[in-house]
Every structure is written in C-alpha cells, then in structure tokens.
Design an enzyme around this catalytic site. Structure first.
Site, short mmCIF file in Angstrom:
data_model
loop_
_atom_site.label_atom_id
_atom_site.label_comp_id
_atom_site.label_asym_id
_atom_site.label_seq_id
_atom_site.Cartn_x
_atom_site.Cartn_y
_atom_site.Cartn_z
N LYS A 93 0.83 -1.21 0.00
CA LYS A 93 0.00 0.00 0.00
C LYS A 93 0.87 1.26 0.00
O LYS A 93 2.06 1.21 0.31
CB LYS A 93 -0.92 -0.04 1.23
CG LYS A 93 -1.93 -1.19 1.21
CD LYS A 93 -2.92 -1.11 2.37
CE LYS A 93 -3.98 -2.20 2.27
NZ LYS A 93 -5.06 -2.03 3.28
N TYR B 63 -12.59 -2.94 -3.54
CA TYR B 63 -13.14 -2.82 -2.18
C TYR B 63 -14.66 -2.72 -2.21
O TYR B 63 -15.26 -2.05 -1.37
CB TYR B 63 -12.53 -1.60 -1.48
CG TYR B 63 -11.10 -1.82 -0.99
CD1 TYR B 63 -10.72 -3.00 -0.34
CD2 TYR B 63 -10.13 -0.82 -1.14
CE1 TYR B 63 -9.42 -3.18 0.12
CE2 TYR B 63 -8.83 -1.01 -0.68
CZ TYR B 63 -8.48 -2.19 -0.05
OH TYR B 63 -7.20 -2.37 0.42
N GLU C 149 -8.78 -11.24 -8.16
CA GLU C 149 -7.90 -10.09 -7.90
C GLU C 149 -6.64 -10.10 -8.77
O GLU C 149 -6.19 -9.05 -9.22
CB GLU C 149 -7.51 -10.06 -6.41
CG GLU C 149 -8.71 -9.73 -5.52
CD GLU C 149 -8.38 -9.62 -4.05
OE1 GLU C 149 -9.20 -9.08 -3.30
OE2 GLU C 149 -7.29 -10.08 -3.63
N1 UDP Z 1 -10.34 -0.73 6.60
C1 UDP Z 1 -10.49 0.48 7.25
N2 UDP Z 1 -11.28 0.53 8.38
C2 UDP Z 1 -11.91 -0.56 8.88
C3 UDP Z 1 -11.75 -1.81 8.20
C4 UDP Z 1 -10.96 -1.86 7.08
O1 UDP Z 1 -9.94 1.48 6.82
O2 UDP Z 1 -12.62 -0.45 9.90
C5 UDP Z 1 -9.47 -0.81 5.41
C6 UDP Z 1 -8.11 -1.44 5.71
O3 UDP Z 1 -7.12 -0.77 4.96
C7 UDP Z 1 -8.29 -2.87 5.21
C8 UDP Z 1 -9.19 -2.62 3.99
O4 UDP Z 1 -10.09 -1.61 4.40
O5 UDP Z 1 -7.07 -3.49 4.90
C9 UDP Z 1 -9.97 -3.83 3.53
O6 UDP Z 1 -10.76 -4.30 4.59
P1 UDP Z 1 -10.94 -5.85 4.85
O7 UDP Z 1 -12.02 -6.01 5.87
O8 UDP Z 1 -11.08 -6.58 3.56
O9 UDP Z 1 -9.56 -6.23 5.59
P2 UDP Z 1 -8.25 -7.01 5.11
O10 UDP Z 1 -8.70 -8.13 4.21
O11 UDP Z 1 -7.36 -6.03 4.39
O12 UDP Z 1 -7.61 -7.51 6.38
#
Ligand code: UDP
Ligand code: MG
Length: 153
Positions: A9, A49, A126
């Site tokens: 990122k 997302y 993806e």
């Molecule tokens: N994210 C955020 N706030 C939250 C949850 C997620 O900003 O409360 C962001 C964070 O960067 C995360 C991304 O959204 O990595 C994707 O969320 P996901 O639930 O898919 O988590 P990941 O798979 O990345 O662990």
C-alpha cells in the site's frame, strides 16, 4: 500451486518498507511471478473494495490507496493464499500478532502495509484485476527441491 495477490500500500511506499516486506515473502519461500508499480484509480478501487462500499470510511480508504502508486505482486506456492494471509495478520495493526507483517510494521486499521487475497476464489479474481496474462511469469526456481519435499509437489 496456488497464486495470490499482494498490494504494497502507499503507506509502505512512503515509509520505505517495500524491500523489507517483499523480502519477508521471499525468505518464506514464496515465488514471485509478477510485480509492477501502479497508480490506483477510483474505478479499480471501487471494484477491489466493493464489499466496503457502504462503510463510512470508504472515501478515506480510497484516498489512502491513491496517495502514491502501489506495488502489485503475485506470489506462488503450495497453500499460498492461506500462508500469505497468515503472514499478513489481522486487519488492525494494533491487534495483529507480533511476527505478522501488520503486527510488526503498523499501528493502524487502515494504513496497514499490505492487501492480501482472502480466499482462492478472491485471489483468482484479484490477480486478473491487477495483472494481464503476459505480466505473470512461469519459471522453475533452481532451489525448488529444497523448498518442498518431493511428495509435496
Ligand atoms: N479498513 C479500514 N477501516 C476498517 C476496516 C478496514 O480502513 O474499519 C481498510 C483497511 O485498509 C483494510 C481494507 O479496508 O485493509 C480492507 O478491509 P478488509 O475487511 O477486507 O480487511 P483485510 O482483508 O485487508 O484484512
Ligand atoms: Mg480483505
């Protein structure tokens, strides 16, 4: 063997951690089969997302992912999807276990170093989203017989 997508990122680019994070996956024994720097757009982020579209943080999440280019990487290995997710750790860096990437390198729930595909099905979608077919490579690592036992391959 499985393939999985990792995005380094913008926080990782800004903090100069690109080499360290790639090095972790390399040292683990995952095989790098594609890598490129790219500037993400609203279009690709809305797709990537889409499960978070209704969340209040969606706008700042997209902005954070557009702050600099990202490094998209495709890693290959036996059980690569699960292995990479385990190495990544839980979403919020403050809760992630020490020893995981997020646990070792960040304090944030959003600026959390990497994206990693969460299932085999998601990984396939993806990888297609970020790589053209000709941007992924096939080659045999010379140390393959020392990475896995013969009956694992
Ligand atoms: N994210 C955020 N706030 C939250 C949850 C997620 O900003 O409360 C962001 C964070 O960067 C995360 C991304 O959204 O990595 C994707 O969320 P996901 O639930 O898919 O988590 P990941 O798979 O990345 O662990
Ligand atoms: Mg996710």
């Amino acid at each position: 063997m499985e393939k999985t997508l990792v995005l380094l990122k913008p926080c990782t680019v800004q903090r100069g951690l690109v080499g360290e994070i790639i090095s972790r996956f390399e040292k683990k024994g995952l095989k790098l089969i594609g890598m490129k720097m790219m500037q993400l757009t609203d279009e690709i982020l809305c797709e990537h997302y889409s499960h978070l579209r209704e969340k209040p943080f969606f706008g700042i999440l997209k902005d954070s992912m557009k702050a600099t280019p990202v490094l998209a990487c495709c890693w290959e290995g036996i059980d690569a999807v699960r292995v990479v997710r385990t190495m990544t750790g839980s979403t919020n860096g403050r809760n992630a276990d020490p020893g995981t990437i997020r646990g070792d390198y960040c304090m944030s729930n959003q600026q959390n170093i990497v994206h990693a595909s969460d299932s085999l099905e998601t990984a396939a979608v993806e990888i297609k989203r970020f790589f053209k077919e000709e941007e992924l490579f096939e080659y045999t690592p010379s140390n393959l017989n020392f990475m896995y036992a013969l009956d694992e391959m």
